[in-house]
Scaffold this active site. Structure first.
Site, PDB file in Angstrom:
ATOM      1  N   ALA A 155       0.740  -1.149  -0.025  1.00 52.99           N
ATOM      2  CA  ALA A 155      -0.180  -0.012   0.001  1.00 52.99           C
ATOM      3  C   ALA A 155       0.738   1.157   0.028  1.00 52.99           C
ATOM      4  CB  ALA A 155      -1.060  -0.027   0.964  1.00 52.99           C
ATOM      5  N   GLU A 210      12.209 -10.317  -9.584  1.00 53.08           N
ATOM      6  CA  GLU A 210      13.713 -10.786  -9.422  1.00 53.08           C
ATOM      7  C   GLU A 210      14.287 -10.785  -8.038  1.00 53.08           C
ATOM      8  OE1 GLU A 210      12.088  -8.403 -11.307  1.00 53.08           O
ATOM      9  OE2 GLU A 210      13.026  -8.272 -13.270  1.00 53.08           O
ATOM     10  N   CYS A 261      16.816  -3.796  -9.680  1.00 58.15           N
ATOM     11  CA  CYS A 261      17.005  -5.389  -9.964  1.00 58.15           C
ATOM     12  C   CYS A 261      18.261  -5.669 -10.934  1.00 58.15           C
ATOM     13  CB  CYS A 261      15.751  -6.009 -10.634  1.00 58.15           C
ATOM     14  SG  CYS A 261      14.428  -6.000  -9.600  1.00 58.15           S
TER      15      CYS A 261
HETATM   16 ZN   LIG Z   1      12.844  -4.488 -10.544  1.00 55.51          ZN
END
Ligand SMILES: [Zn+2]
Length: 136
Positions: A51, A60, A94
């Site tokens: 939220a 990932e 990531c």
């Molecule tokens: Zn990511």
């Protein structure tokens, strides 16, 4: 450490199936991921939203975090699956996270909503990257 056709098939199926485990009530953007470890295990992840939006985590990083705490430190390939076309690639955060545990020639397979894929190496996704080697 190349990936066999059989391993790639399993990797893709598991990444695509992992989309079903995504918790994405806000974006509705499902992402599934699957990593193949050097020892031959497949470890999945999916995005987990919050939220408080920035607190959410990508598929990932869920997959790599799960793999690392299970004792895996070496990996052969990653597959990421979304419902869009062309396929989505890992976000910048990531890419850096994955780089920590992979070589520059590590393959990242990206699957679209129809199961078609594109593959890029870690070095293509994050050129001139900063990795563990810089701190040795
Ligand atoms: Zn990511």
């Amino acid at each position: 450490m190349s990936v066999t056709a059989q391993e790639l098939e399993t990797l893709s199926i598991k990444a695509i199936d992992a989309k079903a485990t995504a918790y994405c009530p806000y974006s509705k953007f499902r992402v599934g991921a699957c990593i193949l470890t050097k020892s031959g295990e497949f470890i999945t992840g999916a995005n987990v939203e919050n939220a408080s939006y920035p607190v959410g985590t990508c598929a990932e990083r869920v997959a790599f975090g799960t793999a690392v705490v299970a004792g895996h430190k070496e990996f052969k390939a990653l597959a990421v699956a979304t419902d869009i076309s062309p396929p989505a690639s890992p976000c910048g955060m990531c890419r850096q996270f994955i780089r920590e545990f992979t070589s520059l020639d590590f393959p990242v397979y990206m699957y679209d909503g129809e199961g078609k894929h594109k593959v890029m190496t870690m070095n293509e996704l994050l050129p001139e990257s900063f990795g563990p080697g810089q701190l040795k």
